[in-house]
Design an enzyme around this catalytic site. Structure first.
Site, PDB file in Angstrom:
ATOM      1  N   ASN A   7      -8.229   5.358  -1.159  1.00  0.00           N
ATOM      2  CA  ASN A   7      -9.136   4.305  -2.443  1.00  0.00           C
ATOM      3  C   ASN A   7      -9.491   2.914  -1.915  1.00  0.00           C
ATOM      4  OD1 ASN A   7     -10.218   2.864  -4.174  1.00  0.00           O
ATOM      5  ND2 ASN A   7      -9.829   4.204  -6.188  1.00  0.00           N
ATOM      6  N   HIS A  10     -11.482  -1.681  -2.787  1.00  0.00           N
ATOM      7  CA  HIS A  10     -11.210  -3.148  -2.054  1.00  0.00           C
ATOM      8  C   HIS A  10     -11.733  -3.690  -0.830  1.00  0.00           C
ATOM      9  CE1 HIS A  10      -8.261  -3.288  -5.629  1.00  0.00           C
ATOM     10  NE2 HIS A  10      -7.022  -3.861  -4.780  1.00  0.00           N
ATOM     11  N   HIS A  43     -14.467   4.240  -7.187  1.00  0.00           N
ATOM     12  CA  HIS A  43     -15.258   4.415  -8.186  1.00  0.00           C
ATOM     13  C   HIS A  43     -16.770   3.711  -8.382  1.00  0.00           C
ATOM     14  CE1 HIS A  43     -13.147   3.260 -12.354  1.00  0.00           C
ATOM     15  NE2 HIS A  43     -14.431   3.661 -12.238  1.00  0.00           N
ATOM     16  N   ARG A  45     -18.408   1.918 -10.961  1.00  0.00           N
ATOM     17  CA  ARG A  45     -17.997   1.449 -11.759  1.00  0.00           C
ATOM     18  C   ARG A  45     -19.446   1.930 -12.470  1.00  0.00           C
ATOM     19  NH1 ARG A  45     -12.447  -0.341 -13.028  1.00  0.00           N
ATOM     20  NH2 ARG A  45     -12.821  -1.230 -14.661  1.00  0.00           N
ATOM     21  N   ARG A  49     -19.279  -3.335 -10.321  1.00  0.00           N
ATOM     22  CA  ARG A  49     -18.712  -4.391  -9.426  1.00  0.00           C
ATOM     23  C   ARG A  49     -18.251  -4.983  -8.298  1.00  0.00           C
ATOM     24  NH1 ARG A  49     -12.790  -4.196 -12.797  1.00  0.00           N
ATOM     25  NH2 ARG A  49     -14.432  -4.478 -14.368  1.00  0.00           N
ATOM     26  N   HIS A  50     -17.861  -3.499  -7.702  1.00  0.00           N
ATOM     27  CA  HIS A  50     -17.440  -3.475  -6.135  1.00  0.00           C
ATOM     28  C   HIS A  50     -18.674  -1.780  -5.447  1.00  0.00           C
ATOM     29  CE1 HIS A  50     -14.656  -0.240  -7.922  1.00  0.00           C
ATOM     30  NE2 HIS A  50     -14.042  -0.975  -8.125  1.00  0.00           N
ATOM     31  N   GLU A  70     -14.271   8.717  -8.737  1.00  0.00           N
ATOM     32  CA  GLU A  70     -13.773   7.786 -10.147  1.00  0.00           C
ATOM     33  C   GLU A  70     -14.851   7.669 -10.408  1.00  0.00           C
ATOM     34  OE1 GLU A  70     -10.746   5.428  -9.744  1.00  0.00           O
ATOM     35  OE2 GLU A  70      -9.696   6.541  -8.345  1.00  0.00           O
ATOM     36  N   THR A 101      -7.975   0.085 -13.845  1.00  0.00           N
ATOM     37  CA  THR A 101      -8.229   1.805 -14.640  1.00  0.00           C
ATOM     38  C   THR A 101      -6.660   1.033 -15.288  1.00  0.00           C
ATOM     39  OG1 THR A 101      -9.125   2.823 -13.385  1.00  0.00           O
ATOM     40  CG2 THR A 101      -8.614   3.566 -14.943  1.00  0.00           C
ATOM     41  N   GLU A 151      -4.473  13.843 -13.237  1.00  0.00           N
ATOM     42  CA  GLU A 151      -3.359  13.071 -12.137  1.00  0.00           C
ATOM     43  C   GLU A 151      -2.689  12.286 -12.517  1.00  0.00           C
ATOM     44  OE1 GLU A 151      -6.394  10.494  -9.368  1.00  0.00           O
ATOM     45  OE2 GLU A 151      -4.947   9.065  -9.389  1.00  0.00           O
ATOM     46  N   HIS A 191      -1.806   4.834  -8.748  1.00  0.00           N
ATOM     47  CA  HIS A 191      -2.282   4.050  -9.464  1.00  0.00           C
ATOM     48  C   HIS A 191      -0.440   3.191  -9.129  1.00  0.00           C
ATOM     49  CE1 HIS A 191      -4.516   0.970 -12.035  1.00  0.00           C
ATOM     50  NE2 HIS A 191      -3.781   0.886 -11.984  1.00  0.00           N
ATOM     51  N   GLY A 192      -0.751   1.977  -8.105  1.00  0.00           N
ATOM     52  CA  GLY A 192      -0.033   0.893  -8.725  1.00  0.00           C
ATOM     53  C   GLY A 192       1.009   1.609  -7.240  1.00  0.00           C
ATOM     54  N   GLY A 213      -5.167   3.030  -3.066  1.00  0.00           N
ATOM     55  CA  GLY A 213      -6.098   1.508  -2.574  1.00  0.00           C
ATOM     56  C   GLY A 213      -5.617   0.822  -2.407  1.00  0.00           C
ATOM     57  N   HIS A 214      -5.143   0.187  -3.310  1.00  0.00           N
ATOM     58  CA  HIS A 214      -4.477  -1.837  -3.338  1.00  0.00           C
ATOM     59  C   HIS A 214      -3.386  -1.792  -2.204  1.00  0.00           C
ATOM     60  CE1 HIS A 214      -3.935  -5.745  -4.409  1.00  0.00           C
ATOM     61  NE2 HIS A 214      -2.809  -5.308  -4.679  1.00  0.00           N
TER      62      HIS A 214
HETATM   63  N1  PXP Z   1      -6.337   6.670  -9.158  1.00  0.00           N
HETATM   64  C1  PXP Z   1      -7.022   6.772  -9.959  1.00  0.00           C
HETATM   65  C2  PXP Z   1      -7.901   7.311 -11.205  1.00  0.00           C
HETATM   66  C3  PXP Z   1      -7.662   5.190  -9.674  1.00  0.00           C
HETATM   67  O1  PXP Z   1      -8.292   4.746 -10.871  1.00  0.00           O
HETATM   68  C4  PXP Z   1      -7.368   3.875  -9.274  1.00  0.00           C
HETATM   69  C5  PXP Z   1      -7.629   1.884  -9.060  1.00  0.00           C
HETATM   70  O2  PXP Z   1      -8.699   2.436  -8.534  1.00  0.00           O
HETATM   71  C6  PXP Z   1      -6.294   4.672  -8.283  1.00  0.00           C
HETATM   72  C7  PXP Z   1      -5.819   6.058  -7.961  1.00  0.00           C
HETATM   73  C8  PXP Z   1      -5.392   4.119  -7.216  1.00  0.00           C
HETATM   74  O3  PXP Z   1      -4.602   2.605  -7.135  1.00  0.00           O
HETATM   75  P1  PXP Z   1      -3.867   1.376  -6.360  1.00  0.00           P
HETATM   76  O4  PXP Z   1      -5.378   0.922  -6.153  1.00  0.00           O
HETATM   77  O5  PXP Z   1      -3.211   0.722  -7.584  1.00  0.00           O
HETATM   78  O6  PXP Z   1      -3.207   2.054  -5.807  1.00  0.00           O
END
Ligand code: PXP
Length: 237
Positions: A7, A10, A43, A45, A49-50, A70, A101, A151, A191-192, A213-214
């Site tokens: 992702n 960022h 994503h 949005r 914003r990004h 997304e 999210t 997911e 996520h995370g 992503g992060h």
């Molecule tokens: N999957 C989805 C559906 C998300 O919305 C996000 C955050 O944008 C991620 C995965 C990735 O999450 P992270 O940035 O915490 O790795």
């Protein structure tokens, strides 16, 4: 072998902080692919914003692997997806004031609307994934509305306060991944997830893909995109 979707939101966030042209998320996508990423996730949005509309359009042209958009299941976003034709759309809930999210999509309460959205996307051959909490009712509802993938939201696992709760969340992810597969759904997760917590999730047999992503972009700031992606691939495979 588990696939990695990177992702790149960022990267666009840093660009938008100055309102200039750099860093370009398109370049980040290319470096991620060169390092072996199996797909690129972004994503778009509602508040832009990004990622911007221009990013999504150019990504569609340059991404060589798999493009996963997304988006919130709104009329505007469905129209954009049907114009851009990503390989996959992941439907996510969206709140304007959230930092990222928070929580999964409520498929149970919005099944009529989601059925319509999925049907529309399917007419354009777009694979549809639902970003949901690891919850059996949401999984069953995702199957009923005609989704192709779920997911599983790994936020509760990633943010668990201690090892016990982390293990509990992991067990939940394992059983929900198995339940989703039984219903004929493809399974991914995200996520995370980071370089410390990703291994156990990557070993869940039903999980085909992880979207991250992060942690990758954070590491890329320090060591470079290609190295950050290669190091994540080494952990998940
Ligand atoms: N999957 C989805 C559906 C998300 O919305 C996000 C955050 O944008 C991620 C995965 C990735 O999450 P992270 O940035 O915490 O790795």
């Amino acid at each position: 072998m588990v696939r990695l979707g990177v992702n790149i939101d960022h990267v666009a966030t840093v660009r938008q902080a100055r309102g200039v042209k750099e860093p370009d998320p398109i370049a980040a996508a290319t470096f991620a692919e060169l390092a072996g990423a199996d797909g690129i996730v972004c994503h778009l949005r509602e508040d832009r914003r990004h990622i911007q509309d221009r990013d999504l359009r150019i990504l569609r042209e340059v991404v060589q692997t798999h493009l996963n958009q997304e988006m919130a299941p709104t009329e505007e976003m469905v129209k954009i997806a049907m114009g851009v034709l990503p390989d996959m759309t992941t439907l996510v809930p969206e709140k304007r004031r959230e930092l990222t999210t928070e929580g999964g999509l409520d498929v149970v309460s919005n099944s009529d609307r989601l059925t319509e959205v999925i049907n529309n996307l399917h007419t354009h051959n777009i694979v549809v994934s639902m970003f949901i909490d690891a919850d059996i009712y949401q999984i069953k509802a995702s199957s009923r509305v005609g989704a192709d993938y779920v997911e599983l939201h790994t936020g509760e696992y990633a943010n668990a306060a201690d090892l016990n709760s982390m293990n509990e969340e992991l067990e939940k992810l394992k059983s929900m991944a198995a339940a989703a597969e039984k219903l004929g759904l493809g399974v991914s997760a995200g996520h995370g997830l980071n370089y410390q917590n990703v291994r156990d999730v990557a070993q869940i047999p039903q999980i085909e893909e992880l979207n991250i992503g992060h942690s990758i972009i954070s590491r890329a700031v320090l060591v470079g995109m290609e190295r950050a992606v290669r190091e994540m691939l080494a952990l998940i495979r």
